[in-house]
Design a protein around this motif. Structure first.
Motif, PDB file in Angstrom:
ATOM      1  N   LEU A 186      43.577 -21.201  24.652  1.00 54.71           N
ATOM      2  CA  LEU A 186      42.766 -20.127  25.209  1.00 54.71           C
ATOM      3  C   LEU A 186      41.980 -19.401  24.118  1.00 54.71           C
ATOM      4  O   LEU A 186      40.833 -18.998  24.335  1.00 54.71           O
ATOM      5  CB  LEU A 186      43.659 -19.144  25.969  1.00 54.71           C
ATOM      6  CG  LEU A 186      44.337 -19.697  27.230  1.00 54.71           C
ATOM      7  CD1 LEU A 186      45.207 -18.636  27.868  1.00 54.71           C
ATOM      8  CD2 LEU A 186      43.311 -20.219  28.221  1.00 54.71           C
ATOM      9  N   ALA A 187      42.593 -19.247  22.940  1.00 54.15           N
ATOM     10  CA  ALA A 187      41.868 -18.594  21.841  1.00 54.15           C
ATOM     11  C   ALA A 187      40.665 -19.427  21.417  1.00 54.15           C
ATOM     12  O   ALA A 187      39.569 -18.908  21.167  1.00 54.15           O
ATOM     13  CB  ALA A 187      42.806 -18.369  20.659  1.00 54.15           C
ATOM     14  N   GLY A 188      40.850 -20.752  21.334  1.00 54.54           N
ATOM     15  CA  GLY A 188      39.727 -21.606  20.994  1.00 54.54           C
ATOM     16  C   GLY A 188      38.628 -21.563  22.038  1.00 54.54           C
ATOM     17  O   GLY A 188      37.436 -21.504  21.717  1.00 54.54           O
ATOM     18  N   LEU A 189      39.002 -21.571  23.312  1.00 51.59           N
ATOM     19  CA  LEU A 189      38.011 -21.461  24.386  1.00 51.59           C
ATOM     20  C   LEU A 189      37.270 -20.138  24.313  1.00 51.59           C
ATOM     21  O   LEU A 189      36.047 -20.075  24.508  1.00 51.59           O
ATOM     22  CB  LEU A 189      38.706 -21.593  25.748  1.00 51.59           C
ATOM     23  CG  LEU A 189      39.099 -23.001  26.188  1.00 51.59           C
ATOM     24  CD1 LEU A 189      39.852 -22.940  27.499  1.00 51.59           C
ATOM     25  CD2 LEU A 189      37.868 -23.885  26.332  1.00 51.59           C
ATOM     26  N   TRP A 190      37.997 -19.099  24.053  1.00 52.50           N
ATOM     27  CA  TRP A 190      37.397 -17.760  23.983  1.00 52.50           C
ATOM     28  C   TRP A 190      36.324 -17.694  22.902  1.00 52.50           C
ATOM     29  O   TRP A 190      35.223 -17.206  23.110  1.00 52.50           O
ATOM     30  CB  TRP A 190      38.513 -16.758  23.722  1.00 52.50           C
ATOM     31  CG  TRP A 190      38.070 -15.367  23.445  1.00 52.50           C
ATOM     32  CD1 TRP A 190      37.466 -14.504  24.305  1.00 52.50           C
ATOM     33  CD2 TRP A 190      38.228 -14.660  22.215  1.00 52.50           C
ATOM     34  NE1 TRP A 190      37.233 -13.302  23.685  1.00 52.50           N
ATOM     35  CE2 TRP A 190      37.688 -13.374  22.400  1.00 52.50           C
ATOM     36  CE3 TRP A 190      38.763 -14.974  20.971  1.00 52.50           C
ATOM     37  CZ2 TRP A 190      37.680 -12.420  21.398  1.00 52.50           C
ATOM     38  CZ3 TRP A 190      38.759 -14.022  19.972  1.00 52.50           C
ATOM     39  CH2 TRP A 190      38.224 -12.768  20.201  1.00 52.50           C
ATOM     40  N   ALA A 191      36.634 -18.238  21.725  1.00 51.89           N
ATOM     41  CA  ALA A 191      35.653 -18.235  20.641  1.00 51.89           C
ATOM     42  C   ALA A 191      34.451 -19.094  21.006  1.00 51.89           C
ATOM     43  O   ALA A 191      33.304 -18.733  20.734  1.00 51.89           O
ATOM     44  CB  ALA A 191      36.300 -18.738  19.351  1.00 51.89           C
ATOM     45  N   LEU A 192      34.693 -20.241  21.648  1.00 58.83           N
ATOM     46  CA  LEU A 192      33.593 -21.137  21.999  1.00 58.83           C
ATOM     47  C   LEU A 192      32.691 -20.518  23.057  1.00 58.83           C
ATOM     48  O   LEU A 192      31.457 -20.655  22.991  1.00 58.83           O
ATOM     49  CB  LEU A 192      34.145 -22.473  22.486  1.00 58.83           C
ATOM     50  CG  LEU A 192      33.095 -23.552  22.788  1.00 58.83           C
ATOM     51  CD1 LEU A 192      32.376 -23.950  21.509  1.00 58.83           C
ATOM     52  CD2 LEU A 192      33.748 -24.768  23.434  1.00 58.83           C
ATOM     53  N   VAL A 193      33.262 -19.834  24.037  1.00 63.16           N
ATOM     54  CA  VAL A 193      32.449 -19.219  25.090  1.00 63.16           C
ATOM     55  C   VAL A 193      31.599 -18.091  24.524  1.00 63.16           C
ATOM     56  O   VAL A 193      30.441 -17.900  24.920  1.00 63.16           O
ATOM     57  CB  VAL A 193      33.354 -18.713  26.237  1.00 63.16           C
ATOM     58  CG1 VAL A 193      32.585 -17.825  27.193  1.00 63.16           C
ATOM     59  CG2 VAL A 193      33.942 -19.895  26.987  1.00 63.16           C
TER      60      VAL A 193
END
Length: 752
Positions: A186-193
């Motif tokens: 989720l942290a990786g997705l958050w940064a990517l979004v």
């Protein structure tokens, strides 16, 4: 306000996502695509959709791992080379004999206790590893034989069977690893979004997937038992190696090109291909120590990532935004990689067991990974400077405890001595921490006093232009910005990722924008914003208090001027035209009494009602007697009333009564005056009756300024005045609200 050379703030971050969304639904007036446009424009919506997909994927992985078969018993190595069976307090020597016995009583397999301890990552040559895997498959197959028993060295027998895996049998270690995987994804997705087009965000997303994959495989290893076949174990371990490669490469690639390109993408692609080749070598089961090679590669990746992060931080040392970001990034990376290497990778490379379970070490690593996510996404970057220091200090204490403990183990040859390490750290760290906190508190108190003094200087400056200059100087002393410029803003706000701080003016008008705190050595943070907000509120309150004081002073001056003009001035002006010396003396005495009343009123002290009425009766009777008018003012219960009356009400009561008596003396031609004073509830009623010639109540000329001013003064305090007059005389009644006996002091809110 957008300053030249300063990039747009994080509100503009999802622009790439918006462009993608627009392109995806372009061409059509259908309301459904319009709604989709609005949804896709929001990063929160995209993150929610992707998060649901990630959650479903993790849930599927958990269900798949739960299906792994479990042995009905477990064997684990403990300290001093001893072995024990799970759930049993008895200990056995590693070379103690153990056997699997069939239902017919025959021995199916005889081994020593050490052979039953699951070796999750076997080391050795290809033939040795193949033999280990063959032995594991033999035991796994044997456990499926009905009625099989495990005969322990002490002669006891335990059922040896395979139990089907279920979701409720998953261990706490697995759920810890599962939580780590979910958080990192989720942290990786958050940064990517938030930053879909940035290299750093993409590589961070890749590192998050690598960490998630590693955590899931660690959780799977928690479920491995003697019933697990070698093929399953082989793929779990090699997928774990692959996750370490993905994570390490992503971090290296991130710092190789963020924020400055140090290594070309082609070279990075070649580096990734080399890692892939090493991983494939492990799949081919070559006759080399692949576990040692894998661990060495992971350590090399960690070292390279730390070096690249340090180089990027050094190159960014003159940019406040990047410096604040890399302070957190480098500390997080260094400590996380170092901690993970100390407690897991290095012990494995030396052939020793992990200091702590891999799931626990991964949890410690996740803490810094999330800090890294915050820095990469540059979300609330202006809060990272001080936070990085706090995180770093906490982690350094943890590293120090572990280092001291390992040193004590090596020196004494003993076992784990964490209590001694914590005691040593406490003796050195806690006193130092207390000293630092006390000094910081003294500096904060001194700063608060300086801020209070500066705010008072601004609020009480003689002229508005001086207030503006002092306000700018106060902000300059507090924040030491590189530049200060005008700006329009309603509240204190941090802009451009902490590069500038906009502050409204507490004096009204244009605010100020401050660029780069501490002469460009740091960014503005939320504490700066809080201080600015408090300063604005403090100065505004002081300015309002000063304005209220000035209004009160002006009102008091106006009252004194009015009293002097209406009472003393008018009386003395009339005296100039008197021919009768006795009348002149009377006018002078009244003027002196009015002066005394005005001076007494300036003290603003409350008086008892009984004293006010007694003084007023004494003065009024004397004046009427000197004017050869018979006075009748009986003493009633009001002369014993001890309630306090504030100065304003007392002054109005005395002034109004004197004005009424003066009018009788001058104009009525009366022979007798009767005065009645009483209380009705919490209101004072005073009636002045004379037997004079009377006057026309409706005539403004006859009514004059005196009675009009009298009525106005009474109405300002919520009082009233009624006038009756005819050929047989006049009656004027006044009403004035007073405080209750319990209240003591009158309520100022009655004054309009």
């Amino acid at each position: 306000m957008q300053s030249p050379g300063i990039p747009r703030s994080r509100e503009a971050a999802p622009a790439g996502w918006r462009e993608t969304a627009d392109a995806a639904i372009e061409g059509g007036d259908d309301p459904v695509p319009s709604m989709l446009t609005a949804l896709l424009r929001r990063p929160a919506t995209a993150f929610s959709m992707l998060a649901v997909a990630v959650l479903l994927g993790h849930a599927a992985a958990a269900l798949l791992i739960a299906q792994l078969p479990r042995a009905s018993f477990g064997v684990e190595a403990i300290e001093d080379g001893m072995i024990r069976v799970t759930g049993d307090d008895r200990r056995y020597a590693a070379d103690a004999p153990v056997a699997f016995v069939g239902s017919d009583g025959r021995v199916r397999l005889a081994r020593v206790m050490e052979d039953l301890v699951p070796e999750l990552e076997p080391r050795g040559s290809s033939s040795e590893i193949t033999a280990i895997y063959a032995e594991r498959d033999r035991i796994a197959a044997l456990l499926r034989e009905p009625g099989l028993m495990l005969r322990l060295p002490d002669g006891r027998q335990l059922p040896a069977a395979v139990r089907p895996g279920r979701i409720e049998t998953l261990s706490s270690g697995f759920w810890l690893s599962f939580g780590i995987a979910l958080c990192s994804s989720l942290a990786g997705l958050w940064a990517l979004v938030l930053r879909p087009r940035e290299w750093a965000a993409r590589m961070f997303m890749l590192s998050g997937l690598g960490l998630a994959l590693g955590a899931i495989t660690i959780g799977a290893l928690e479920q491995v038992s003697l019933a697990t076949g070698s093929r399953t174990l082989f793929w779990i371990t090699h997928i774990n190696y692959l996750s370490a490669y993905i994570f390490g490469f992503a971090i290296v690639a991130l710092f190789a090109r963020y924020p400055r390109p140090l290594i070309g993408k082609a070279l990075l692609a070649g580096f990734a291909a080399a890692q892939g080749a090493i991983w494939v070598m492990g799949l081919l089961k070559l006759d080399v120590d692949m576990l040692g090679i894998q661990i060495f590669v992971v350590l090399l990746l960690a070292l390279l990532a730390v070096v690249l992060a340090g180089v990027q931080g050094w190159l960014s040392r003159y940019d406040p935004a990047l410096r604040a970001s890399f302070l957190l990034i480098w500390i997080s990376l260094l400590l996380s990689m170092g901690l993970f290497s100390i407690v897991s990778l290095i012990p494995q490379l030396m052939g020793s067991p992990d200091i702590v379970p891999e799931s626990v070490s991964a949890a410690a690593f996740l803490l810094f990974y999330l800090a890294l996510a915050v820095a990469i996404a540059r979300y609330r970057l202006f809060d990272l400077g001080s936070w990085a220091v706090n995180v770093g200090l906490s982690a350094l204490v943890l590293i120090a405890v572990l280092a001291v403990d390992l040193a004590l183990v090596l020196i004494t040859g003993g076992t784990w001595t964490v209590s001694l390490a914590f005691l040593t750290a406490a003796i050195l760290w806690l006193p130092l921490r207390e000293l630092v906190l006390r000094r910081a508190e003294r500096r904060r108190d001194k700063r608060d006093l300086l801020l209070l003094r500066g705010a008072s200087e601004v609020a009480f400056a003689p002229r508005p232009e001086q207030q503006t200059v002092l306000w700018s100087q106060l902000l300059d002393r507090q924040f030491s910005p590189l530049t200060i410029a005008p700006v329009t803003c309603d509240t204190a706000a941090i802009r451009a990722d902490g590069r500038i701080l906009a502050i409204p003016s507490p004096l009204g008008g244009t605010g100020l924008v401050l660029s780069y705190a501490n002469q460009g050595r740091r960014l503005f943070n939320s504490e700066d914003r809080s201080v600015a907000t408090a300063l604005v509120a403090l100065v505004a309150e002081m300015v309002d208090a000063r304005a209220a004081y000035d209004r009160g002073a002006r009102a008091e001056r106006q009252r004194i001027a009015r009293d002097l003009h209406d009472d003393v001035g008018a009386r003395l002006m009339t005296t100039l035209h008197r021919g009768d010396l006795e009348t002149v003396h009377a006018d002078v005495r009244e003027a002196m009494a009015d002066m005394r009343l005005i001076i007494d009123g300036m003290s603003d002290q409350p008086r008892r009602l009984s004293d006010i009425v007694a003084d007023l009766r004494h003065e009024t009777v004397n004046r009427l007697v000197l004017a050869r008018i018979h006075a009748h003012w009986p003493i009633t219960a009001i002369f014993d009333d001890e309630r306090l009356v504030d100065a304003l009400q007392a002054r109005v009561l005395l002034s109004v009564t004197r004005e009424l008596v003066s009018n009788v003396i001058r104009h009525a031609g009366a022979g007798t005056v009767s005065i009645r004073c009483a209380l009705t509830g919490n209101s004072l009623l005073l009636a002045v009756r004379d037997d004079g010639r009377g006057f026309d109540v409706d005539s403004d000329t006859i009514l004059g300024n005196g009675l009009r001013n009298t009525r106005k003064r009474l109405e300002e305090l919520g009082g009233s005045m009624a006038v009756q007059s005819g050929p047989g005389g006049s009656v004027i009644e006044i009403g004035l609200p007073l405080p209750s006996r319990e209240q003591g002091m009158s309520d100022r809110s009655m004054a309009v």
